[in-house]
Each structure stands twice: as C-alpha cells, then as structure tokens.
Design a protein around this motif. Structure first.
Motif, PDB file in Angstrom:
ATOM      1  N   ASP A 167      -0.698   4.142  -1.741  1.00 52.22           N
ATOM      2  CA  ASP A 167      -2.007   4.567  -1.230  1.00 52.22           C
ATOM      3  C   ASP A 167      -1.776   5.518  -0.065  1.00 52.22           C
ATOM      4  O   ASP A 167      -1.628   5.096   1.083  1.00 52.22           O
ATOM      5  CB  ASP A 167      -2.829   3.360  -0.775  1.00 52.22           C
ATOM      6  CG  ASP A 167      -3.073   2.368  -1.904  1.00 52.22           C
ATOM      7  OD1 ASP A 167      -3.188   2.808  -3.054  1.00 52.22           O
ATOM      8  OD2 ASP A 167      -3.147   1.155  -1.620  1.00 52.22           O
ATOM      9  N   HIS A 220       0.811  -1.223   0.000  1.00 51.19           N
ATOM     10  CA  HIS A 220       0.000   0.000   0.000  1.00 51.19           C
ATOM     11  C   HIS A 220       0.845   1.274   0.000  1.00 51.19           C
ATOM     12  O   HIS A 220       0.352   2.347   0.352  1.00 51.19           O
ATOM     13  CB  HIS A 220      -0.934  -0.007   1.218  1.00 51.19           C
ATOM     14  CG  HIS A 220      -1.962  -1.097   1.191  1.00 51.19           C
ATOM     15  ND1 HIS A 220      -2.989  -1.129   0.266  1.00 51.19           N
ATOM     16  CD2 HIS A 220      -2.118  -2.211   1.968  1.00 51.19           C
ATOM     17  CE1 HIS A 220      -3.743  -2.198   0.487  1.00 51.19           C
ATOM     18  NE2 HIS A 220      -3.229  -2.871   1.501  1.00 51.19           N
ATOM     19  N   TYR A 230     -12.060  -4.948 -11.341  1.00 53.94           N
ATOM     20  CA  TYR A 230     -11.179  -5.962 -10.763  1.00 53.94           C
ATOM     21  C   TYR A 230     -11.400  -7.329 -11.418  1.00 53.94           C
ATOM     22  O   TYR A 230     -10.437  -8.070 -11.652  1.00 53.94           O
ATOM     23  CB  TYR A 230     -11.407  -6.063  -9.248  1.00 53.94           C
ATOM     24  CG  TYR A 230     -10.702  -4.980  -8.476  1.00 53.94           C
ATOM     25  CD1 TYR A 230      -9.345  -5.070  -8.176  1.00 53.94           C
ATOM     26  CD2 TYR A 230     -11.391  -3.835  -8.057  1.00 53.94           C
ATOM     27  CE1 TYR A 230      -8.695  -4.080  -7.472  1.00 53.94           C
ATOM     28  CE2 TYR A 230     -10.731  -2.826  -7.346  1.00 53.94           C
ATOM     29  CZ  TYR A 230      -9.381  -2.956  -7.060  1.00 53.94           C
ATOM     30  OH  TYR A 230      -8.729  -1.971  -6.372  1.00 53.94           O
ATOM     31  N   GLU A 233     -16.620  -0.741  -9.838  1.00 54.00           N
ATOM     32  CA  GLU A 233     -15.306  -1.054  -9.281  1.00 54.00           C
ATOM     33  C   GLU A 233     -15.070  -2.564  -9.276  1.00 54.00           C
ATOM     34  O   GLU A 233     -13.977  -3.030  -9.623  1.00 54.00           O
ATOM     35  CB  GLU A 233     -15.202  -0.506  -7.855  1.00 54.00           C
ATOM     36  CG  GLU A 233     -15.193   1.010  -7.791  1.00 54.00           C
ATOM     37  CD  GLU A 233     -15.251   1.523  -6.367  1.00 54.00           C
ATOM     38  OE1 GLU A 233     -14.302   1.257  -5.607  1.00 54.00           O
ATOM     39  OE2 GLU A 233     -16.246   2.183  -6.002  1.00 54.00           O
ATOM     40  N   ARG A 236      -4.989  -8.380  -6.671  1.00 55.90           N
ATOM     41  CA  ARG A 236      -3.680  -7.924  -7.147  1.00 55.90           C
ATOM     42  C   ARG A 236      -2.528  -8.543  -6.365  1.00 55.90           C
ATOM     43  O   ARG A 236      -1.551  -9.012  -6.939  1.00 55.90           O
ATOM     44  CB  ARG A 236      -3.594  -6.402  -7.061  1.00 55.90           C
ATOM     45  CG  ARG A 236      -4.518  -5.662  -8.034  1.00 55.90           C
ATOM     46  CD  ARG A 236      -4.356  -4.155  -7.901  1.00 55.90           C
ATOM     47  NE  ARG A 236      -2.988  -3.748  -8.156  1.00 55.90           N
ATOM     48  CZ  ARG A 236      -2.402  -2.683  -7.591  1.00 55.90           C
ATOM     49  NH1 ARG A 236      -3.066  -1.957  -6.701  1.00 55.90           N
ATOM     50  NH2 ARG A 236      -1.163  -2.370  -7.875  1.00 55.90           N
ATOM     51  N   ASP A 258      -7.771  -5.017  -3.796  1.00 59.45           N
ATOM     52  CA  ASP A 258      -6.348  -5.054  -4.149  1.00 59.45           C
ATOM     53  C   ASP A 258      -5.667  -6.259  -3.508  1.00 59.45           C
ATOM     54  O   ASP A 258      -4.896  -6.977  -4.161  1.00 59.45           O
ATOM     55  CB  ASP A 258      -5.645  -3.770  -3.680  1.00 59.45           C
ATOM     56  CG  ASP A 258      -5.789  -2.623  -4.672  1.00 59.45           C
ATOM     57  OD1 ASP A 258      -6.203  -2.873  -5.817  1.00 59.45           O
ATOM     58  OD2 ASP A 258      -5.481  -1.474  -4.299  1.00 59.45           O
ATOM     59  N   GLN A 259      -5.939  -6.466  -2.218  1.00 63.27           N
ATOM     60  CA  GLN A 259      -5.299  -7.582  -1.527  1.00 63.27           C
ATOM     61  C   GLN A 259      -5.705  -8.916  -2.159  1.00 63.27           C
ATOM     62  O   GLN A 259      -4.865  -9.813  -2.316  1.00 63.27           O
ATOM     63  CB  GLN A 259      -5.664  -7.551  -0.042  1.00 63.27           C
ATOM     64  CG  GLN A 259      -5.017  -6.406   0.717  1.00 63.27           C
ATOM     65  CD  GLN A 259      -5.563  -6.238   2.117  1.00 63.27           C
ATOM     66  OE1 GLN A 259      -6.187  -7.142   2.655  1.00 63.27           O
ATOM     67  NE2 GLN A 259      -5.329  -5.074   2.714  1.00 63.27           N
ATOM     68  N   THR A 262     -11.488  -0.850  -2.010  1.00 66.94           N
ATOM     69  CA  THR A 262     -10.273  -0.883  -2.830  1.00 66.94           C
ATOM     70  C   THR A 262      -9.165  -1.678  -2.158  1.00 66.94           C
ATOM     71  O   THR A 262      -8.496  -2.502  -2.800  1.00 66.94           O
ATOM     72  CB  THR A 262      -9.779   0.550  -3.118  1.00 66.94           C
ATOM     73  OG1 THR A 262     -10.774   1.233  -3.885  1.00 66.94           O
ATOM     74  CG2 THR A 262      -8.476   0.540  -3.899  1.00 66.94           C
ATOM     75  N   THR A 263      -8.934  -1.443  -0.839  1.00 65.52           N
ATOM     76  CA  THR A 263      -7.876  -2.195  -0.161  1.00 65.52           C
ATOM     77  C   THR A 263      -8.199  -3.688  -0.142  1.00 65.52           C
ATOM     78  O   THR A 263      -7.307  -4.527  -0.358  1.00 65.52           O
ATOM     79  CB  THR A 263      -7.674  -1.704   1.290  1.00 65.52           C
ATOM     80  OG1 THR A 263      -8.910  -1.798   2.012  1.00 65.52           O
ATOM     81  CG2 THR A 263      -7.191  -0.264   1.315  1.00 65.52           C
ATOM     82  N   GLY A 279      -8.186  -3.552 -11.971  1.00 61.58           N
ATOM     83  CA  GLY A 279      -8.224  -2.868 -10.688  1.00 61.58           C
ATOM     84  C   GLY A 279      -6.915  -2.176 -10.367  1.00 61.58           C
ATOM     85  O   GLY A 279      -5.855  -2.580 -10.803  1.00 61.58           O
TER      86      GLY A 279
END
Length: 437
Positions: free
Chosen positions: A218, A215, A432, A428, A276, A272-273, A268-269, A437
């Motif tokens: 971010d 992050h 992803y 969103e 991504r 992402d985890q 988003t977090t 994403g």
C-alpha cells in the motif's frame, strides 16, 4: 507549567484510594436517599453520576498511565456505563498535559545509559505530543536524521496492576459495574493484557515491523521505522514521518475528492486488518493518524494491537452478513459465538436486533449513493438506545474477544465524520464479506 507526575506506587494508590472513597460515599448517599419520588430520584441519580464521573475523569487524567487508558477505552465503548460518564470520559481522549522536561530526560538517560547530549544532537524541550502512557519529543540524531522519541512516564509500568485493581474497586463501589463478576473478570483481564503489551515499547517495535509488512504494497500507507539502537522497553525512537493532523484537513488544502480518497483508504486499511490480517490497530483515535493532500495516510502508535482468533473474525463476518440479510435468528447465534450473548438465556426479541440493525446499517445502505459522514448522527442514535441494553443485562455481556474490533470501528467512524468523508462503502464491504477484499 507542567504538573509533576505521581511516579510512586504509594502516591498513585493514595490518589486512587481517595477517588474510590469519594465515589463510594456518593453512591451510598444516593442509595440512602432513594426513597424520594421517582422523578426527583432520577434527577438526583443523574447529578450524582455526573459528580462521580468528574471525580474519576479528573483523577485518571492527572495520573495518566493504565487508569487513564482504561478511561479512554470506556469513553469509546459506553454501552455498559451510565450516559453521564460520556462527556467526562471524552475529555481523556484529548491530548494529556505534558510532564516536566527534566523527568523526560531523566527517563531517557536511565533507559539508554548515556547523557542525552551523547544520544541526540538535539532534543526539543516542547513535547511533540503527550498521551496517557508516554510523551513524544522531536529530536535529531548525530547522523543528522530527524526522529521522534517516545518516552514512557516513570512509574506507570510498575503501577499498572495496582492501578487497575483500585479502579475496578472504585467502579464497583460506585455501582457502575452492572455486570456479572465473570464478565468483569474477563473484561479487566483483556484490558490488563493489552496494557501490559502497550507498556512494552520493544513489543511496539515488533508491532510496527509487522504492520509495515502488512501494508508494504500500500504505497499510500506510511508507518515510521524504528531506530533499535536508540530504543528500549521504555524509550522508542522512530524516524520522523509528518503529515497533517485532522484539524489541518481543511477545504483550502484538501479537495472533497482528496478527502473521499482518504476515507476509502481508511476503510481499506481497517477492513484489511480485520478480515485479511486478523490483527487490528487497537487505538484508532484521530491523534494516531496524519494525512497528506495526495491521499496518503500516516499511522502512528502501535502499542495497542489485538491479534484476533480466526473463529472470532469469522463470527464477526457472519454477524454482519446476518444483519444485512435481516436474518435475526442467525445473528443471535453469531452473537453467542462472539461471546456477546449468554448462550443458556432465551434469544432476544428480533425487533430488538432489527432496531440496532436499522441504525447501524445506514452508512452501508447504498452501493451507489455516497453517505455524508459530516452529517452522521449514529452516535446520538446509539446513545439514545443504549439504555435498552440494561434491560437485557441477563442475556448480554461484553464481547471481550471483539471489544477492540468495536473500538477500531468506532474510532474510524469519528475520523470519517471529522474529515467530512462522502463515500459509499457497501460494495467494498461486500467484497470483504465474500473474502475478496
């Protein structure tokens, strides 16, 4: 007054053995009375399960450690436990009662090899937080830096394996593990592995460094940095990074726009985890997050981290796409890939999948109209339909590889609900799912 913890393996074994005997006795008594009428038998069964749940929750809460953590996990993933256990196990999600301060200072001095006064300029006697495996105290270093010190309860590490064996026996003798032995073995092996990692604060320090790197771009995500010179396997010292607990996110300080921004950033977090980084924060309850009115997120406690196999992430992505497209034959294949359905059993009726899809899709139904999480009742709908899982136990089983993904999503749902987020996540989510994403 703080209750003295049970720190020896023998003491913990005796407490757990007593709980096991009580649960087994109640179950045996219920079986002996099963000749009564169906309606009366159902009422007795419910009352019996409620008493067993109270016995288990009370014992796990007192002992803390591995067994309390399992209870917390079970409270978030209840599909394979009777509903009567829900309320009792939910209590384990609340902050645990603290242990006495002299126990904490003794553990610090044992681990770091010096008197507390030489290690810290100040150490608050009142806990900053108390949880299942450790307790957190605020402190100041001799250099003047404000820090928090996370201290593992004595005896928890050494008792992990025996605790889990005793808890598994209690659940089995209480007739609560209605799963094939192979599934139970896999489930407890996964929980044991995660707990072993969580009991190693040096491993948590590595996880913190990993997630700070994840992050790093971010600017609105803050993760405390570790002070390695004041940390060991059972003591973890980190910089103090403060924000508002979820209870303090009130209209007086947070506008609805700020709350919605926080909601999008939480999504988003999480995404992402999962999609991504293939590595998720596995303990996402409200106590492990803090917030600021500018929309910032603060993430705490990286003891429970699940690194995901790329094929599991892909199967999870495919399952979501199949559900969105209402392609239930494809969804069935994805569940086999995830280990959630037994491959050599017949496919479940598509109407069954459609029922769950129609419940769970609601927050993502629109790309434009915000969904009001404060009014969300998905948990009630899921609870009402959970008994249908037991009708398909021959074909379904716990998806061990993805259980912490489910836990992460369930944890975020509750945080979004408690915050009162109003947001449309469909666009969103689709980004992803499309790898954008």
């Amino acid at each position: 007054m703080a209750k003295k913890p049970v720190t020896t393996r023998t003491g913990r074994f005796i407490r757990l053995a007593g709980m096991t005997a009580s649960v087994a006795s109640r179950y045996a008594g219920a079986r002996a009375r099963s000749w009564v009428g169906a309606e009366e038998n159902e009422q007795r069964r419910s009352e019996n399960y409620s008493r067993m749940a109270e016995d288990i929750a009370s014992t796990l809460g007192d002992l803390k450690g591995a067994v309390m953590k399992v209870g917390q996990i079970a409270s978030q993933t209840q599909d394979f436990l009777p509903k009567e256990f829900s309320a009792a196990l939910q209590r384990l999600q609340k902050e645990a009662p603290p242990v006495p301060f002299d126990v904490i200072t003794g553990q610090i001095e044992s681990e770091l090899g010096k008197p507390v006064a030489e290690l810290f300029a100040t150490l608050d006697e009142t806990p900053y937080a108390a949880a299942s495996i450790g307790q957190v105290h605020r402190a100041t270093t001799h250099e003047g830096q404000d820090v928090i010190v996370k201290v593992q309860y004595p005896g928890v590490d050494e008792s992990c394996d025996s605790d889990l064996k005793q808890l598994r026996m209690a659940l089995r003798l209480g007739g609560l593990l209605k799963l094939p032995k192979e599934s139970v073995d896999q489930l407890f092996a996964e929980i044991r592995l995660r707990l072993r990692e969580e009991l190693d604060y040096e491993n948590e320090a590595r996880n913190i460094a990993l997630f700070r790197d994840f992050h790093r771009k971010d600017t609105w995500v803050h993760i405390p940095e570790v002070l390695p010179q004041l940390s060991t396997r059972r003591v973890l010292t980190m910089e103090l990074v403060e924000g508002d607990h979820i209870e303090a996110v009130t209209p007086e300080r947070y506008s609805q726009d700020a709350i919605n921004t926080i909601g999008h950033r939480l999504f988003t977090t999480m995404a992402d985890q999962l999609f991504r980084f293939h590595c998720v924060h596995g303990d996402p309850h409200a106590g492990n997050f803090a917030f600021r009115p500018d929309g910032s997120l603060i993430l705490y406690d990286f003891g429970c981290v699940k690194k995901l196999k790329p094929e599991i992430v892909q199967a999870y992505r495919n399952a979501i796409v199949s559900a969105l497209d209402e392609d239930y034959a494809a969804l069935d294949r994805c569940l086999i890939d995830l280990g959630a359905r037994v491959e050599d059993k017949p496919a479940l009726d598509q109407a069954y999948y459609a029922m769950w899809r129609d419940i769970l899709i609601v927050p993502f139904a629109s790309a434009d109209t915000p969904y009001d999480f404060s009014q969300a009742d998905l948990h009630r709908q899921v609870a009402a339909k959970t008994p249908t899982v037991f009708k398909h136990m021959d074909s379904l089983r716990p998806a061990v590889e993805s259980i912490f993904i489910d836990r992460m999503i369930a944890g975020h749902y509750w945080i979004l609900k408690r915050l009162g987020v109003q947001a449309a996540f469909r666009s969103e989510l689709e980004r992803y799912l499309n790898g954008e994403g």
